[in-house]
Design a protein around this motif. Structure first.
Motif, PDB file in Angstrom:
ATOM      1  N   MET A 191      -1.104   0.259  -2.304  1.00 31.92           N
ATOM      2  CA  MET A 191      -1.839   1.527  -2.273  1.00 31.92           C
ATOM      3  C   MET A 191      -3.210   1.330  -2.911  1.00 31.92           C
ATOM      4  O   MET A 191      -3.324   0.816  -4.020  1.00 31.92           O
ATOM      5  N   PHE A 217      -2.855  11.180  -6.432  1.00 33.05           N
ATOM      6  CA  PHE A 217      -2.297   9.855  -6.169  1.00 33.05           C
ATOM      7  C   PHE A 217      -1.471   9.330  -7.340  1.00 33.05           C
ATOM      8  O   PHE A 217      -0.657   8.423  -7.160  1.00 33.05           O
ATOM      9  N   TYR A 227      -0.633  -0.507  -7.153  1.00 34.58           N
ATOM     10  CA  TYR A 227      -1.611   0.570  -7.026  1.00 34.58           C
ATOM     11  C   TYR A 227      -2.963   0.049  -7.511  1.00 34.58           C
ATOM     12  O   TYR A 227      -3.134  -0.305  -8.669  1.00 34.58           O
ATOM     13  N   ILE A 268      -1.265   2.250   2.133  1.00 31.22           N
ATOM     14  CA  ILE A 268      -1.912   3.551   1.892  1.00 31.22           C
ATOM     15  C   ILE A 268      -3.312   3.348   1.341  1.00 31.22           C
ATOM     16  O   ILE A 268      -3.535   2.540   0.438  1.00 31.22           O
ATOM     17  N   HIS A 269      -4.260   4.077   1.908  1.00 34.74           N
ATOM     18  CA  HIS A 269      -5.609   4.170   1.340  1.00 34.74           C
ATOM     19  C   HIS A 269      -5.885   5.646   1.134  1.00 34.74           C
ATOM     20  O   HIS A 269      -5.740   6.451   2.051  1.00 34.74           O
TER      21      HIS A 269
END
Length: 493
Positions: free
Chosen positions: A27, A49, A65, A239-240
């Motif tokens: 992520m 987030f 992350y 995920i961005h």
């Protein structure tokens, strides 16, 4: 694993989350540009987030992350033109640019700690990844989607659009982008006004500069996230994320850079939180409504009626779905504070209650609350619905505390677990350790000690002392009830 649905900005639909690598999630979230104090607009993506990071770990994924720090600086007018904001701050305050960047990075971390935002797994700085950004530029040049002009390198949007599509994320076509692009002074070196900088030749007074094959200069803003995302998460990751204001041009350009350099997009799911407005207006210095987080915590801005604690800010943001607009007002924050106090009061009541063998509230009720909360989280992180289910449970807890219902031992323990899991572990709320909370804890301990003294007096059949304590507490506003399961108390405000 829980069947998690997330909204993908790219497909414009909710999709069942399936990571690229089973059991592991990559992520990347766009972090701040560190030339000023963090403000309310920074808090929303950080908290959004953080919730996703917490929940993915909670349901069993191992998450890497990555959240970047932009310490090269954005340019004043757009991503390709003007003065570097960090360099400008450094020049005005007669500091080194990295001194400015470090100071505001530290301030950002302090604000995130106050909001109980977990630190990312990796926090790369743009200035520490110039080589990776130059490599990205070389690959795009080699593949024919960029050109050098007067020492700068630009992405050829029109050529890229012939082979792929520029605008897939923001749902724009190139004609619309061209029609809405303004011609900037000194940009004659571009082939097309929509082309964006991959590398900029530094002007003589530009402080932040690095050597490159093309000139002594600095990378374009869009390069850093593509280069650092690929370095730490690979050519394809899950995920961005970031604010909705980054969809165009920043994330649109990131997609183009990835495809132009490696032939495919790097990101499977694009996620964006919506904006925060203040009294219906976009936050900005021209509206005199640009409020930093520190000003919220201190109550030091003229638009603030009082100081608001970090947990009040967090709860305020979580009361709205991350894809909806949130409008700040003093009334909204005061309501958020009262709602959070109600939630914490119920959690404290849970610790005071005693369960019975066969009560009105049974384990099935606690299991139902837990499942409803999971269902809400699995539906694109619907935190306001989670909060509403916890509030519904608060009513039941208060009914038990007021002796209108009883609760089984199993249900009581299960509800404690539900509140701890969702309020603390997933929503990231915490009891704030300021002076008022310290006094409240001491106050509760003193009341409990007084009631223990009364209980001992009753056990010794010292009815005079027992009645005196009860009557004096009643005069002070306390309601003390003796039940078969023990003694409960509350202060009638």
């Amino acid at each position: 694993m829980q069947p998690l649905l997330i909204y993908n900005t790219l497909s414009r639909n909710k999709e069942l989350f399936r990571p690229v690598n089973e059991g592991r999630v990559g992520m990347y979230v766009c972090g701040p540009t560190v030339y000023g104090d963090a403000h309310l607009g920074h808090a929303r993506p950080a908290i959004t987030f953080d919730i996703l990071f917490r929940y993915l770990q909670h349901i069993g994924y191992k998450v890497r992350y990555v959240r970047n720090i932009t310490d090269v600086g954005h340019l004043e007018h757009d991503a390709d033109e003007g003065e570097d904001k960090i360099a400008k701050k450094a020049r005005l305050e007669q500091l080194e640019p990295m001194e400015v960047a470090q100071y505001y990075t530290n301030r950002f971390h302090q604000a995130m700690d106050a909001l109980n935002v977990l630190p990312p797994s990796i926090e790369p700085h743009a200035s520490g990844h110039i080589i990776e950004q130059q490599q990205l530029v070389k690959e795009i040049l080699d593949n024919g989607y960029a050109y050098e002009s007067e020492g700068s390198v630009y992405f050829d949007v029109e050529k890229y659009n012939k082979d792929h599509r520029y605008g897939v994320l923001s749902n724009r076509n190139l004609t619309d982008v061209i029609n809405h692009s303004r011609t900037l002074d000194g940009q004659d070196e571009k082939h097309n006004q929509v082309d964006f900088a991959l590398w900029k030749k530094a002007q003589p007074l530009h402080i932040m500069r690095w050597p490159s094959p093309w000139s002594e200069g600095f990378p374009g803003w869009h390069c850093e996230c593509t280069a650092m995302g690929r370095k730490y998460l690979g050519n394809k990751f899950d995920i961005h994320g970031g604010g909705m204001d980054l969809v165009f041009p920043h994330h649109e350009c990131e997609i183009a850079q990835a495809v132009a350099s490696q032939g495919s997009d790097m990101v499977k799911y694009w996620m964006h939180n919506n904006m925060i407005t203040i009294e219906g207006k976009k936050m900005g210095k021209s509206y005199n409504n640009f409020i930093t987080l520190q000003q919220f915590f201190e109550g030091s801005h003229e638009k603030l009626q009082e100081a608001y604690s970090p947990m009040t800010i967090r709860f305020f943001i979580l009361q709205a779905h991350y894809r909806s607009t949130v409008d700040f007002s003093n009334e909204a924050l005061q309501a958020a504070r009262k709602g959070m106090e109600r939630l914490f009061d119920a959690i404290k009541q849970l610790d005071r209650l005693a369960g019975v063998a066969d009560g009105d509230v049974k384990i099935e009720y606690a299991n139902e609350v837990e499942q409803k909360c999971y269902d809400a989280m699995n539906d694109d992180l619907n935190t306001p619905i989670v909060i509403s289910h916890l509030f519904d449970a608060c009513r039941v807890i208060n009914q038990v505390a007021d002796h209108r219902q009883t609760i089984t031992v199993e249900a009581l323990e299960a509800l404690k677990k539900v509140f701890h899991t969702f309020a603390f572990d997933i929503l990231g709320l915490k009891a704030e350790t300021n002076g008022s909370n310290d006094r409240e804890e001491a106050y509760s301990a003193a009341v409990d000690l007084l009631l223990e003294t009364r209980a001992k007096a009753k056990a010794n059949k010292d009815w005079a002392t027992s009645d005196l304590i009860r009557d004096r507490m009643s005069q002070l506003g306390f309601e003390v009830k003796d039940t078969k399961d023990g003694v409960t108390w509350k202060l009638n405000k």
